[in-house]
Design an enzyme around this catalytic site. Structure first.
Site, PDB file in Angstrom:
ATOM      1  N   ASP A 576      -4.533  13.429 -33.786  1.00 37.37           N
ATOM      2  CA  ASP A 576      -5.078  14.796 -33.815  1.00 37.37           C
ATOM      3  C   ASP A 576      -4.531  15.643 -32.675  1.00 37.37           C
ATOM      4  O   ASP A 576      -4.654  16.866 -32.690  1.00 37.37           O
ATOM      5  CB  ASP A 576      -6.601  14.761 -33.760  1.00 37.37           C
ATOM      6  CG  ASP A 576      -7.117  14.028 -32.538  1.00 37.37           C
ATOM      7  OD1 ASP A 576      -7.026  14.575 -31.430  1.00 37.37           O
ATOM      8  OD2 ASP A 576      -7.623  12.885 -32.696  1.00 37.37           O
ATOM      9  N   ASP A 647      -5.975   5.510 -28.150  1.00 43.01           N
ATOM     10  CA  ASP A 647      -6.797   6.465 -28.894  1.00 43.01           C
ATOM     11  C   ASP A 647      -6.663   6.125 -30.372  1.00 43.01           C
ATOM     12  O   ASP A 647      -6.043   6.849 -31.148  1.00 43.01           O
ATOM     13  CB  ASP A 647      -6.318   7.887 -28.598  1.00 43.01           C
ATOM     14  CG  ASP A 647      -7.176   8.938 -29.278  1.00 43.01           C
ATOM     15  OD1 ASP A 647      -8.180   8.573 -29.902  1.00 43.01           O
ATOM     16  OD2 ASP A 647      -6.823  10.129 -29.190  1.00 43.01           O
ATOM     17  N   SER A 648      -7.232   4.982 -30.763  1.00 43.37           N
ATOM     18  CA  SER A 648      -7.017   4.442 -32.101  1.00 43.37           C
ATOM     19  C   SER A 648      -8.237   4.656 -32.968  1.00 43.37           C
ATOM     20  O   SER A 648      -9.314   5.025 -32.503  1.00 43.37           O
ATOM     21  CB  SER A 648      -6.723   2.946 -32.020  1.00 43.37           C
ATOM     22  OG  SER A 648      -7.898   2.264 -31.644  1.00 43.37           O
TER      23      SER A 648
END
Length: 777
Positions: A576, A647-648
């Site tokens: 994102d 950031d999974s």
């Protein structure tokens, strides 16, 4: 033991030769009512179709001649116990899974299992974790599984209760079963082996070793396939240890008929005798005959045949059953299905099965030089007729050999409301049935899996080739799809996410902005009044415009306040763009590498969530890599980064490899001496999330000298209470906080501050206790 004896067969023959007037079942009374069949089958066949009297024992609770026959079977196959089966290996596979597992247990199994295994998952309510078998793209077939793949899967799912292995595969490939069993047992995992096509393994030293002898807990063998007994007769082998004999017998009696066919059981008794007394001698002849046949076939223009010794080297197959004749035929310009039909219709040769690129012929005890020479001669003639008449067929079957995405357990999907749809309209939907060609009976898709365009294309190709397709409806083009209209999710434009089985979170939706299925996952974007725009992956909330600042503040600024001199940053995931946005606010950061497996997530967030993705493609310090983060970290050089931010998504689907020892060890290796790792740690509140929290923490704690956990509050994540893990070779996140230096950056943050930083590491008592226990898991 005396394997020249046939206790059951002998007892039955003695019984039918006695002058007995029958007032029991079966109703034909030794064939007295079936004159026409007696002429066809013979008098003795009908006489041997008897009921379970005391003289001939009872299969459900054997104490006499069946008990003795089963003891001989166990000895013949190097097992502690053996159970005669009269409903084929289909039943044996189901008995294995249902004996080893209870509802809710996880079982690790390759996706190329027989339909019977899928049906057992439905019956038992167990949860499948599919492992990708090795793929031979040239022949278009799947082979066995590797120890490395098993270890990786167990690392990700350390609550696996059983491992199911196909050994050999339909096409003869054998895995390193000895090492796989040893590893599984070291983890207290039961090993169940589908050895349906390897009955003969016990009886010749050149063949692979029988799984029961290697210590598998349960093994199903199809005596009728390669052992010489009558069709539908099989054996279930059992070794004492992790599964009790009584549990197996109880499970068998739950499902197996109480009117077992004595013709089938007698054939098992007799086939066992022949295998033990004559097996090696006969197999010695057959193996030489088959090898010679393969060498002849390899001389035929347009054909290529697997030979075990060569194949083990080229395909990294541990062992191979050379009684399987797998012939690649597509260089003739024909598919395997074409050649299958030509052999049957024009040459009177019936092979076992066909696939797009190959045919499979099985050699067993009933074969002779004449039968094998007929196969060779027929193939030579087909080559003469067709080679270079048509261009070679280049049939890409790679997509059909990969594991589909499973979105629901087979049992939940099977009992879910369904509707019929034309298969061409089902891409992206969840299948409610098993679709397959038979033989071999391996499903293309099973209940609970997502249907893809590749799947549909493959299904239609198989249908056009005239294969026998098995599905629930009479019309092969109409298939069962889960009917989502009866669920609350998205009814009246509400987005609903199940946080637990009995707990849901809902947001009123103004508009479903975008929906697509990428190569890796389902991606959806919505808009709402309270949370603004938000997006989900596979139905799980990722980011909302309203609260994304909380997550991105806490993943980014905590490590930067501990070591404000960080210059080289690696972001794993973060499609994102929010994490990259925050990190790139620091002028001291020189390089940011962002590795995201799914480019569509990044591009769609740029379009629909520009608030978070504003730095992507706009800051020269940021380099995007669209690849697997696990592989990227493995290939990265030592000391390459000062900070790694994981950031999974959750530890399922594309992100599952980011929660393994191998990944954390590589992170430790590629971090500088004062490097920091931040890892998503899930929620401590709900049991299922707390399990993942403890699992991640225990692995990081084993890998880094300093491992702490901190918390933040995220309204749209399950329970609202979420955690990150902080790991470092050098820095303590509280003692080494450099508040003054961080404040000198002058960054405005809406959530993070240095007072909060210290408080975030002050965890509630129940969380502390869970984390302390994690080191013992």
């Amino acid at each position: 033991m005396n394997h020249s004896k046939t206790p059951l067969l002998s007892a039955v023959l003695e019984y039918v030769n006695e002058d007995i007037t029958c007032f029991d079942v079966p109703g034909h009374k030794r064939g007295n009512y079936l004159d026409e069949l007696r002429e066809i089958w013979g008098d003795m066949t009908l006489k041997m179709d008897i009921n379970a009297s005391k003289t001939v024992d009872n299969l459900s609770h054997p104490t006499g001649v069946i008990y003795e026959a089963e003891k001989l079977l166990a000895d013949a196959f190097d097992a502690d116990n053996a159970f005669m089966l009269v409903n084929g290996s289909t039943s044996g596979i189901q008995y294995m899974l249902m004996s080893a597992l209870k509802e809710g247990d996880k079982v690790l199994l390759p996706r190329n299992v027989h339909k019977s295994a899928i049906n057992a998952l439905i019956l038992s309510g167990t949860k499948p974790v599919f492992i990708q078998p090795e793929i031979d793209n040239e022949y278009g077939i799947v082979n066995g599984i590797t120890l490395k793949a098993v270890k990786h899967a167990v690392d990700i799912n350390n609550d696996i209760k059983a491992l199911f292995v196909i050994n050999p595969t339909y096409f003869g490939a054998v895995s390193d079963l000895k090492e796989i069993i040893a590893f599984a047992h070291s983890m207290n995992i039961k090993v169940l082996v589908d050895q349906a096509h390897g009955t003969h393994f016990s009886f010749h030293p050149a063949l692979p070793v029988n799984a029961a002898k290697l210590g598998a807990d349960l093994v199903t063998i199809s005596m009728h396939k390669t052992g010489g007994s009558l069709t539908q007769s099989s054996v279930l082998l059992h070794n004492e240890g992790l599964i009790s004999k009584n549990q197996v017998r109880s499970t068998i009696n739950l499902l197996q008929t109480t009117s077992a066919n004595y013709l089938l059981m007698c054939s098992l008794d007799f086939a066992r005798k022949k295998l033990v007394l004559e097996g090696q001698e006969r197999l010695d002849v057959l193996l030489k005959l088959t090898l010679s046949a393969k060498e002849e076939i390899n001389k035929i223009a347009g054909l290529k045949c697997i030979i075990g010794e060569d194949y083990k080297t080229s395909q990294k197959v541990f062992h191979y059953d050379d009684l399987k004749i797998v012939v690649k035929v597509n260089d003739l310009g024909l598919s395997g299905f074409n050649v299958y039909d030509i052999l049957a219709n024009e040459y009177g040769v019936q092979v076992e099965l066909a696939e797009p690129n190959v045919i499979l012929a099985i050699v067993s005890f009933g074969d002779t030089p004449a039968s094998i020479n007929k196969l060779i001669g027929s193939l030579k003639d087909i080559s003469r007729r067709y080679y270079k008449t048509f261009p070679p067929l280049n049939i890409d079957v790679s997509s059909s050999l990969k594991n589909p995405k499973i979105l629901m357990t087979p049992r939940d999907a099977y009992y879910h409301p369904k509707k019929l749809m034309h298969i061409t309209e089902t891409s992206g939907l969840i299948c409610g049935e098993s679709l397959m060609i038979y033989p071999p009976g391996i499903p293309i898709v099973i209940p609970g899996e997502m249907i893809t365009d590749d799947m549909i294309e493959h299904y239609l190709y198989l249908k056009d080739e005239g294969t026998v397709i098995l599905n629930d409806d009479d019309d092969p083009y109409m298939i069962q799809i889960l009917d989502k209209t009866q669920e609350e999710n998205m009814i009246d434009l509400w987005y609903t996410e199940n946080h637990q089985d009995d707990t849901k979170f809902s947001i009123k939706v103004n508009e479903h902005i975008h929906s697509e299925k990428s190569e890796f996952q389902q991606i959806d974007f919505f808009s709402s009044n309270t949370f603004g725009r938000f997006f989900t992956l596979d139905g799980f909330m990722m980011v909302t415009e309203k609260d994304e600042f909380i997550y991105h503040d806490m993943i980014s600024h905590v490590p930067m306040a501990v070591n404000p001199d960080i210059k080289r940053v690696l972001i794993i995931g973060g499609g994102d763009g929010g994490t990259a946005r925050e990190i790139l606010r620091y002028p001291s950061v020189e390089r940011v590498d962002m590795v995201e497996i799914d480019e569509r997530v990044v591009r769609l967030c740029q379009k629909f969530l520009p608030q978070t993705a504003c730095k992507i493609d706009r800051d020269r310090r940021l380099t995007l890599y669209f690849e697997d983060g696990l592989q990227f970290v493995q290939d990265a050089p030592n000391n390459a980064y000062d900070l790694i931010l994981v950031d999974s998504t959750d530890p399922i689907g594309p992100g599952e490899g980011l929660f393994t020892y191998a990944f954390y060890n590589n992170c430790q290796r590629i971090l500088s001496e004062d490097g920091i790792l931040i890892n998503q740690h899930e929620s401590p509140y709900y049991a299922s999330y707390a399990y993942e929290m403890k699992r991640a923490h225990s692995k990081i704690k084993d890998t880094f000298p300093i491992a702490k956990v901190y918390q933040f509050h995220m309204p749209t994540y399950p329970s609202g209470h979420w955690l990150f893990g902080f790991a470092s070779k050098k820095y303590d996140p509280v003692k080494d906080l450099k508040a003054d230096k961080w404040q000198s950056f002058g960054l405005k943050t809406d959530y993070y501050n240095t007072d909060l930083h210290i408080g975030a590491f002050m965890l509630p008592t129940y969380v502390r206790e869970e984390l302390e226990n994690a080191q013992h898991n």
